[in-house]
Write a protein that holds these residues in place. Structure first.
Motif, PDB file in Angstrom:
ATOM      1  N   UNK A  88       1.918 -11.904   6.749  1.00  0.00           N
ATOM      2  CA  UNK A  88       1.781 -13.027   6.223  1.00  0.00           C
ATOM      3  C   UNK A  88       2.809 -14.097   6.457  1.00  0.00           C
ATOM      4  N   UNK A  89       2.407 -15.404   6.409  1.00  0.00           N
ATOM      5  CA  UNK A  89       3.344 -16.373   6.460  1.00  0.00           C
ATOM      6  C   UNK A  89       4.153 -16.740   5.433  1.00  0.00           C
ATOM      7  N   UNK A  90       5.210 -17.519   5.260  1.00  0.00           N
ATOM      8  CA  UNK A  90       6.172 -17.811   4.192  1.00  0.00           C
ATOM      9  C   UNK A  90       5.359 -19.013   3.343  1.00  0.00           C
ATOM     10  N   UNK A  91       4.460 -19.549   3.959  1.00  0.00           N
ATOM     11  CA  UNK A  91       3.859 -20.803   3.096  1.00  0.00           C
ATOM     12  C   UNK A  91       2.591 -21.125   3.942  1.00  0.00           C
ATOM     13  N   UNK A  92       1.928 -22.097   3.642  1.00  0.00           N
ATOM     14  CA  UNK A  92       0.757 -22.850   4.412  1.00  0.00           C
ATOM     15  C   UNK A  92       1.260 -23.205   5.791  1.00  0.00           C
ATOM     16  N   UNK A  93       0.016 -23.045   6.710  1.00  0.00           N
ATOM     17  CA  UNK A  93       0.321 -23.113   8.070  1.00  0.00           C
ATOM     18  C   UNK A  93      -1.208 -23.653   8.478  1.00  0.00           C
ATOM     19  N   UNK A  94      -1.296 -24.255   9.511  1.00  0.00           N
ATOM     20  CA  UNK A  94      -2.505 -24.565  10.141  1.00  0.00           C
ATOM     21  C   UNK A  94      -3.437 -23.548  10.427  1.00  0.00           C
ATOM     22  N   UNK A  95      -4.665 -23.412   9.987  1.00  0.00           N
ATOM     23  CA  UNK A  95      -5.639 -22.224  10.123  1.00  0.00           C
ATOM     24  C   UNK A  95      -6.189 -22.093  11.531  1.00  0.00           C
ATOM     25  N   UNK A  96      -5.890 -22.938  12.465  1.00  0.00           N
ATOM     26  CA  UNK A  96      -6.297 -22.727  13.838  1.00  0.00           C
ATOM     27  C   UNK A  96      -5.307 -22.056  14.703  1.00  0.00           C
ATOM     28  N   UNK A 177     -16.343 -10.420 -11.477  1.00  0.00           N
ATOM     29  CA  UNK A 177     -16.125  -9.006 -11.267  1.00  0.00           C
ATOM     30  C   UNK A 177     -15.809  -9.045  -9.550  1.00  0.00           C
ATOM     31  N   UNK A 178     -14.878  -8.467  -9.203  1.00  0.00           N
ATOM     32  CA  UNK A 178     -14.364  -8.528  -7.799  1.00  0.00           C
ATOM     33  C   UNK A 178     -15.034  -7.419  -7.144  1.00  0.00           C
ATOM     34  N   UNK A 179     -16.013  -7.873  -6.147  1.00  0.00           N
ATOM     35  CA  UNK A 179     -16.929  -6.725  -5.354  1.00  0.00           C
ATOM     36  C   UNK A 179     -16.695  -6.264  -4.002  1.00  0.00           C
ATOM     37  N   UNK A 180     -15.267  -6.664  -3.612  1.00  0.00           N
ATOM     38  CA  UNK A 180     -15.084  -6.117  -2.316  1.00  0.00           C
ATOM     39  C   UNK A 180     -13.574  -6.682  -1.965  1.00  0.00           C
ATOM     40  N   UNK A 181     -13.174  -6.026  -0.922  1.00  0.00           N
ATOM     41  CA  UNK A 181     -11.648  -6.114  -0.835  1.00  0.00           C
ATOM     42  C   UNK A 181     -11.606  -7.424   0.527  1.00  0.00           C
ATOM     43  N   UNK A 182     -11.461  -8.497   0.021  1.00  0.00           N
ATOM     44  CA  UNK A 182     -11.471  -9.857   0.680  1.00  0.00           C
ATOM     45  C   UNK A 182     -10.034 -10.431   0.151  1.00  0.00           C
ATOM     46  N   UNK A 187      -4.937 -18.254   2.178  1.00  0.00           N
ATOM     47  CA  UNK A 187      -4.693 -17.648   3.420  1.00  0.00           C
ATOM     48  C   UNK A 187      -3.751 -18.555   4.147  1.00  0.00           C
ATOM     49  N   UNK A 188      -2.724 -18.059   5.016  1.00  0.00           N
ATOM     50  CA  UNK A 188      -2.443 -16.560   4.878  1.00  0.00           C
ATOM     51  C   UNK A 188      -1.223 -16.030   4.674  1.00  0.00           C
ATOM     52  N   UNK A 189      -0.925 -16.949   3.325  1.00  0.00           N
ATOM     53  CA  UNK A 189       0.329 -16.557   2.748  1.00  0.00           C
ATOM     54  C   UNK A 189       0.438 -16.010   1.489  1.00  0.00           C
ATOM     55  N   UNK A 190      -0.656 -16.288   0.593  1.00  0.00           N
ATOM     56  CA  UNK A 190      -0.891 -15.958  -0.973  1.00  0.00           C
ATOM     57  C   UNK A 190      -1.881 -15.012  -1.083  1.00  0.00           C
ATOM     58  N   UNK A 273     -13.374  -8.592   6.640  1.00  0.00           N
ATOM     59  CA  UNK A 273     -12.169  -7.728   6.418  1.00  0.00           C
ATOM     60  C   UNK A 273     -11.512  -8.156   5.074  1.00  0.00           C
ATOM     61  N   UNK A 274     -10.366  -7.358   4.939  1.00  0.00           N
ATOM     62  CA  UNK A 274      -9.289  -7.854   3.713  1.00  0.00           C
ATOM     63  C   UNK A 274      -8.643  -9.172   3.998  1.00  0.00           C
ATOM     64  N   UNK A 275      -8.869  -9.673   5.222  1.00  0.00           N
ATOM     65  CA  UNK A 275      -8.319 -11.033   5.611  1.00  0.00           C
ATOM     66  C   UNK A 275      -9.225 -12.217   5.496  1.00  0.00           C
ATOM     67  N   UNK A 276     -10.395 -11.773   5.249  1.00  0.00           N
ATOM     68  CA  UNK A 276     -11.477 -13.120   5.223  1.00  0.00           C
ATOM     69  C   UNK A 276     -11.417 -13.887   3.738  1.00  0.00           C
ATOM     70  N   UNK A 277     -11.120 -15.055   3.969  1.00  0.00           N
ATOM     71  CA  UNK A 277     -11.161 -16.048   2.749  1.00  0.00           C
ATOM     72  C   UNK A 277     -12.007 -17.199   3.194  1.00  0.00           C
TER      73      UNK A 277
END
Length: 309
Positions: A88-96, A177-182, A187-190, A273-277
């Motif tokens: 994880x990053x420490x804060x917001x970053x460009x998502x590309x 209700x949370x239905x899956x591990x996403x 993303x990718x810091x919080x 995956x768990x990283x999909x937002x």
């Protein structure tokens, strides 16, 4: 069968594969006939993969140094056993700029998900990760099974809900209700839903779909035996042997990079995956698809197997 697995019978039918509402690679929607198949109820776990390694002596791709002769332009520092680990990053970053949250970690492999010093303690029921396509094929052969093709996987993931956005319907969180591990949060810091052990969760932590299959959404991407194509219009038949046979196809929005200096044939991965937002990778849907380089290993890709019914 070499190992016993909990399987669910998925009946055959006609799949409307893909979607016109999200990413270009999911188009066009097409009809595909799918036969009945028995599907593992959950992804292969660390405990199951450990038994496979114990009985077969298999050494995974991430545990072997890349061949320098095949990568003459590679940085020698990269030619060591290892894998890609999310940080994880420490804060917001460009998502590309995926390099901000993925790092090449020497010594990372299925036994050491975060690298040297990490272990599988408390993770026996988590899906195995840091497995390349050939590792998944080897397990399937040992177990007397095979990898699903893309259409079989998508048909099974839908659980009988034709045209629904998600594996459980059209609402992402029905009644909250949370239905899956996403990924829940920025993303990718919080991430607002902390995990006890790493970022994956034990298989079966969330409700199954209509066919009794767990984690067809989120947790880990899953390998298929279908070569990657940039759209369904460029569909290629699955490789009977699972061996690579097509040139690399580019991805519209890569979820993870290839291992440093390693690039080549891609196969389809499914499920998200768990990283999909939503802000980065709205691919926790049956129709979603991603091309992954066959030798690339990461902390968010696993697999499950099927048997012809």
């Amino acid at each position: 069968m070499t190992a016993r697995h909990d399987m669910a019978l998925v009946p055959g039918g006609t799949l409307l594969q893909g979607s016109t509402e999200f990413y270009p690679e999911e188009q066009p929607v097409r009809e595909v006939a799918v036969g009945p198949v028995r599907v593992m109820r959950h992804a292969v776990t660390n405990a199951q993969f450990r038994r496979f390694v114990k009985h077969s002596g298999h050494v995974t791709v991430a545990e072997k140094a890349p061949d320098a002769a095949e990568l003459p332009d590679a940085d020698p520092a990269d030619l060591v056993p290892g894998s890609l680990v999310f940080t994880p990053t420490s804060g917001p970053v460009p998502l590309n700029e995926w390099q901000r949250w993925w790092r090449w970690q020497p010594g990372a492999d299925w036994r050491h998900p975060e690298g040297p010093g990490s272990s599988l303690d408390g993770r026996d029921k988590h899906p195995v990760v840091h497995v390349a396509h050939e590792d998944a094929l080897a397990y399937a052969a040992w177990a007397g099974m095979r990898l699903p093709d893309e259409a079989e996987w998508e048909w099974a993931a839908r659980g009988g809900l034709a045209g629904a956005t998600y594996a459980w319907g059209d609402e992402f969180m029905p009644k909250g209700r949370v239905m899956a591990n996403t990924w829940h949060g920025d993303f990718p810091w919080r991430n607002d839903i902390p995990k006890k052990h790493g970022l994956t969760t034990p298989v079966g932590s969330y409700a199954p779909n209509g066919y009794g299959l767990f984690d067809m959404t989120g947790n880990v991407w899953e390998w298929t035996r279908s070569p990657w194509s940039a759209s369904h219009a460029e569909h290629h038949a699955p490789e009977p042997s699972g061996r690579p046979g097509l040139p690399m196809a580019s991805c519209c929005a890569p979820v993870a990079p290839a291992t440093p200096a390693v690039e080549g044939t891609r196969f389809v991965t499914k499920g998200g995956s768990h990283l999909c937002a939503p802000s980065y990778c709205h691919r926790y849907r049956p129709a979603a698809r991603q091309g992954q380089e066959v030798h690339s290993t990461t902390g968010h890709i696993g697999f499950r197997c099927v048997v012809d019914a």
